[in-house]
Design an enzyme around this catalytic site. Structure first.
Site, PDB file in Angstrom:
ATOM      1  N   ASP A  52      -5.712  -0.694  -1.896  1.00  0.00           N
ATOM      2  CA  ASP A  52      -6.460  -1.579  -2.787  1.00  0.00           C
ATOM      3  C   ASP A  52      -7.718  -2.149  -2.152  1.00  0.00           C
ATOM      4  O   ASP A  52      -7.873  -2.138  -0.926  1.00  0.00           O
ATOM      5  CB  ASP A  52      -5.588  -2.761  -3.190  1.00  0.00           C
ATOM      6  CG  ASP A  52      -5.418  -3.765  -2.033  1.00  0.00           C
ATOM      7  OD1 ASP A  52      -5.017  -3.336  -0.935  1.00  0.00           O
ATOM      8  OD2 ASP A  52      -5.715  -4.956  -2.217  1.00  0.00           O
ATOM      9  N   GLU A  55       3.826   4.597   5.782  1.00  0.00           N
ATOM     10  CA  GLU A  55       2.596   3.816   5.650  1.00  0.00           C
ATOM     11  C   GLU A  55       1.548   4.560   4.830  1.00  0.00           C
ATOM     12  O   GLU A  55       1.573   5.782   4.734  1.00  0.00           O
ATOM     13  CB  GLU A  55       2.007   3.528   7.052  1.00  0.00           C
ATOM     14  CG  GLU A  55       2.226   2.108   7.520  1.00  0.00           C
ATOM     15  CD  GLU A  55       1.366   1.075   6.775  1.00  0.00           C
ATOM     16  OE1 GLU A  55       0.994   1.300   5.614  1.00  0.00           O
ATOM     17  OE2 GLU A  55       1.084   0.030   7.377  1.00  0.00           O
ATOM     18  N   ASP A  56       0.649   3.780   4.263  1.00  0.00           N
ATOM     19  CA  ASP A  56      -0.479   4.368   3.544  1.00  0.00           C
ATOM     20  C   ASP A  56      -1.565   4.831   4.509  1.00  0.00           C
ATOM     21  O   ASP A  56      -2.046   5.942   4.440  1.00  0.00           O
ATOM     22  CB  ASP A  56      -1.053   3.370   2.531  1.00  0.00           C
ATOM     23  CG  ASP A  56      -1.273   1.969   3.118  1.00  0.00           C
ATOM     24  OD1 ASP A  56      -1.001   1.754   4.321  1.00  0.00           O
ATOM     25  OD2 ASP A  56      -1.712   1.078   2.375  1.00  0.00           O
ATOM     26  N   ASP A  84      -5.416   2.148  10.447  1.00  0.00           N
ATOM     27  CA  ASP A  84      -6.834   1.895  10.699  1.00  0.00           C
ATOM     28  C   ASP A  84      -6.994   1.539  12.170  1.00  0.00           C
ATOM     29  O   ASP A  84      -7.145   2.407  13.024  1.00  0.00           O
ATOM     30  CB  ASP A  84      -7.297   0.786   9.751  1.00  0.00           C
ATOM     31  CG  ASP A  84      -8.791   0.541   9.841  1.00  0.00           C
ATOM     32  OD1 ASP A  84      -9.456   1.151  10.693  1.00  0.00           O
ATOM     33  OD2 ASP A  84      -9.305  -0.263   9.046  1.00  0.00           O
ATOM     34  N   GLY A  89       0.789  -1.234   0.000  1.00  0.00           N
ATOM     35  CA  GLY A  89       0.000   0.000   0.000  1.00  0.00           C
ATOM     36  C   GLY A  89       0.816   1.275   0.000  1.00  0.00           C
ATOM     37  O   GLY A  89       0.363   2.304  -0.497  1.00  0.00           O
ATOM     38  N   PHE A 148     -14.159   2.306   4.238  1.00  0.00           N
ATOM     39  CA  PHE A 148     -13.105   1.632   3.474  1.00  0.00           C
ATOM     40  C   PHE A 148     -12.722   2.491   2.273  1.00  0.00           C
ATOM     41  O   PHE A 148     -13.541   2.809   1.430  1.00  0.00           O
ATOM     42  CB  PHE A 148     -13.549   0.247   3.021  1.00  0.00           C
ATOM     43  CG  PHE A 148     -12.399  -0.592   2.570  1.00  0.00           C
ATOM     44  CD1 PHE A 148     -11.550  -1.180   3.506  1.00  0.00           C
ATOM     45  CD2 PHE A 148     -12.125  -0.752   1.221  1.00  0.00           C
ATOM     46  CE1 PHE A 148     -10.455  -1.927   3.093  1.00  0.00           C
ATOM     47  CE2 PHE A 148     -11.024  -1.505   0.808  1.00  0.00           C
ATOM     48  CZ  PHE A 148     -10.197  -2.093   1.751  1.00  0.00           C
ATOM     49  N   VAL A 149     -11.461   2.889   2.229  1.00  0.00           N
ATOM     50  CA  VAL A 149     -10.993   3.768   1.158  1.00  0.00           C
ATOM     51  C   VAL A 149     -10.006   3.049   0.244  1.00  0.00           C
ATOM     52  O   VAL A 149      -9.318   2.117   0.653  1.00  0.00           O
ATOM     53  CB  VAL A 149     -10.356   5.065   1.723  1.00  0.00           C
ATOM     54  CG1 VAL A 149     -11.398   5.942   2.392  1.00  0.00           C
ATOM     55  CG2 VAL A 149      -9.222   4.748   2.705  1.00  0.00           C
ATOM     56  N   LYS A 153      -7.331   6.736  10.239  1.00  0.00           N
ATOM     57  CA  LYS A 153      -8.766   6.624  10.557  1.00  0.00           C
ATOM     58  C   LYS A 153      -8.968   6.864  12.051  1.00  0.00           C
ATOM     59  O   LYS A 153      -8.070   6.604  12.850  1.00  0.00           O
ATOM     60  CB  LYS A 153      -9.277   5.234  10.181  1.00  0.00           C
ATOM     61  CG  LYS A 153      -9.416   5.010   8.687  1.00  0.00           C
ATOM     62  CD  LYS A 153     -10.148   3.709   8.431  1.00  0.00           C
ATOM     63  CE  LYS A 153     -10.148   3.345   6.973  1.00  0.00           C
ATOM     64  NZ  LYS A 153     -10.798   2.049   6.752  1.00  0.00           N
TER      65      LYS A 153
HETATM   66  P1  IMP Z   1      -4.462  -1.604  10.737  1.00  0.00           P
HETATM   67  O1  IMP Z   1      -3.606  -2.687  11.286  1.00  0.00           O
HETATM   68  O2  IMP Z   1      -5.905  -1.878  11.035  1.00  0.00           O
HETATM   69  O3  IMP Z   1      -4.049  -0.237  11.205  1.00  0.00           O
HETATM   70  O4  IMP Z   1      -4.363  -1.596   9.150  1.00  0.00           O
HETATM   71  C1  IMP Z   1      -3.495  -2.453   8.460  1.00  0.00           C
HETATM   72  C2  IMP Z   1      -3.442  -2.257   6.975  1.00  0.00           C
HETATM   73  O5  IMP Z   1      -4.710  -2.517   6.429  1.00  0.00           O
HETATM   74  C3  IMP Z   1      -3.090  -0.877   6.456  1.00  0.00           C
HETATM   75  O6  IMP Z   1      -1.722  -0.635   6.424  1.00  0.00           O
HETATM   76  C4  IMP Z   1      -3.650  -0.958   5.043  1.00  0.00           C
HETATM   77  O7  IMP Z   1      -2.740  -1.569   4.171  1.00  0.00           O
HETATM   78  C5  IMP Z   1      -4.888  -1.808   5.246  1.00  0.00           C
HETATM   79  N1  IMP Z   1      -6.080  -0.957   5.354  1.00  0.00           N
HETATM   80  C6  IMP Z   1      -6.621  -0.411   6.465  1.00  0.00           C
HETATM   81  N2  IMP Z   1      -7.704   0.328   6.177  1.00  0.00           N
HETATM   82  C7  IMP Z   1      -7.844   0.275   4.826  1.00  0.00           C
HETATM   83  C8  IMP Z   1      -8.776   0.872   3.907  1.00  0.00           C
HETATM   84  O8  IMP Z   1      -9.716   1.619   4.238  1.00  0.00           O
HETATM   85  N3  IMP Z   1      -8.574   0.571   2.591  1.00  0.00           N
HETATM   86  C9  IMP Z   1      -7.559  -0.231   2.151  1.00  0.00           C
HETATM   87  N4  IMP Z   1      -6.680  -0.803   2.976  1.00  0.00           N
HETATM   88  C10 IMP Z   1      -6.811  -0.547   4.305  1.00  0.00           C
HETATM   89 MG    MG Z   2      -0.387  -0.683   4.652  1.00  0.00          MG
END
Ligand code: IMP
Ligand code: MG
Length: 185
Positions: free
Chosen positions: A164, A104-105, A108, A49, A157-158, A136
């Protein structure tokens, strides 16, 4: 890929191409300033990402830096976090004594970054900080200290700009909310 090429799949645009460009320039300037007296800066991109953020943010940084990449398990073809983190591809760099900036992208739940931060710190890095384009609201619930944040986005969800859904939409130049009909929501 442009908005008109997939407008039925996008509910709304949350961050435009122009906004991303402007914000990354500001972040790059700050990073250049913050690390200018350090003897190392390693950007660690989280695959896949973060590829767009890495490409554009790194070009806004005016001090010497190196890049490396890690791949960790994430959502797969689902839109919900699993909380399980697995290293799929590790760094090629020995980061002992280095200043590491994770790129990071999106944050969440924060689970991925929380885990990654601890993992990289345990390797003896001099510092480990985080730069993310998007955050987020849920991320605020986890104790992850994020130094550089591009934009706070709604809890939807973006996709686009590296993000992706089932490997689609990464090459959109903006960030948008995916229409629920695409993932059967
Ligand atoms: P986290 O561990 O929940 O903070 O998120 C882990 C990974 O999930 C992020 O680095 C993204 O690659 C992916 N991700 C989280 N939210 C989204 C979204 O809204 N769209 C697409 N990928 C996401
Ligand atoms: Mg990521």
């Amino acid at each position: 890929m442009k908005l008109e090429d997939c407008k039925d799949d996008i509910v709304k645009v949350v961050v435009t191409e122009e906004q991303i460009k402007t914000r990354l320039a500001e972040m790059g300037k700050r990073i250049s300033e913050d690390y200018k007296d350090e003897d190392s800066l390693l950007l660690v991109g989280v695959l896949r990402g973060a590829i767009m953020v890495m490409a554009d943010l790194s070009r806004e940084i005016s001090i010497p830096l190196h890049m490396d990449w890690m791949a960790v398990s994430s959502y797969g073809a689902s839109t919900k976090t699993s909380g399980v983190v697995r290293i799929l591809k590790d760094l090629d760099t020995d980061i002992a004594g280095m200043n590491v900036l994770i790129v990071e992208d999106i944050i969440d739940s924060g689970l991925t970054l929380d885990w990654l931060l601890q993992n990289l710190e345990s390797r003896g890095a001099k510092s480990v900080k985080i730069a993310t384009l998007l955050r987020k609201p849920e991320a605020a619930k986890v104790e992850v200290d994020v130094e550089y944040v591009g934009f706070d986005v709604p809890n939807e969800f973006v996709i686009g700009y590296g993000l992706d859904y089932a490997e689609d939409y990464r090459h959109l130049p903006f960030v948008g909310v995916l229409a629920p009909h695409v993932y059967g929501g």
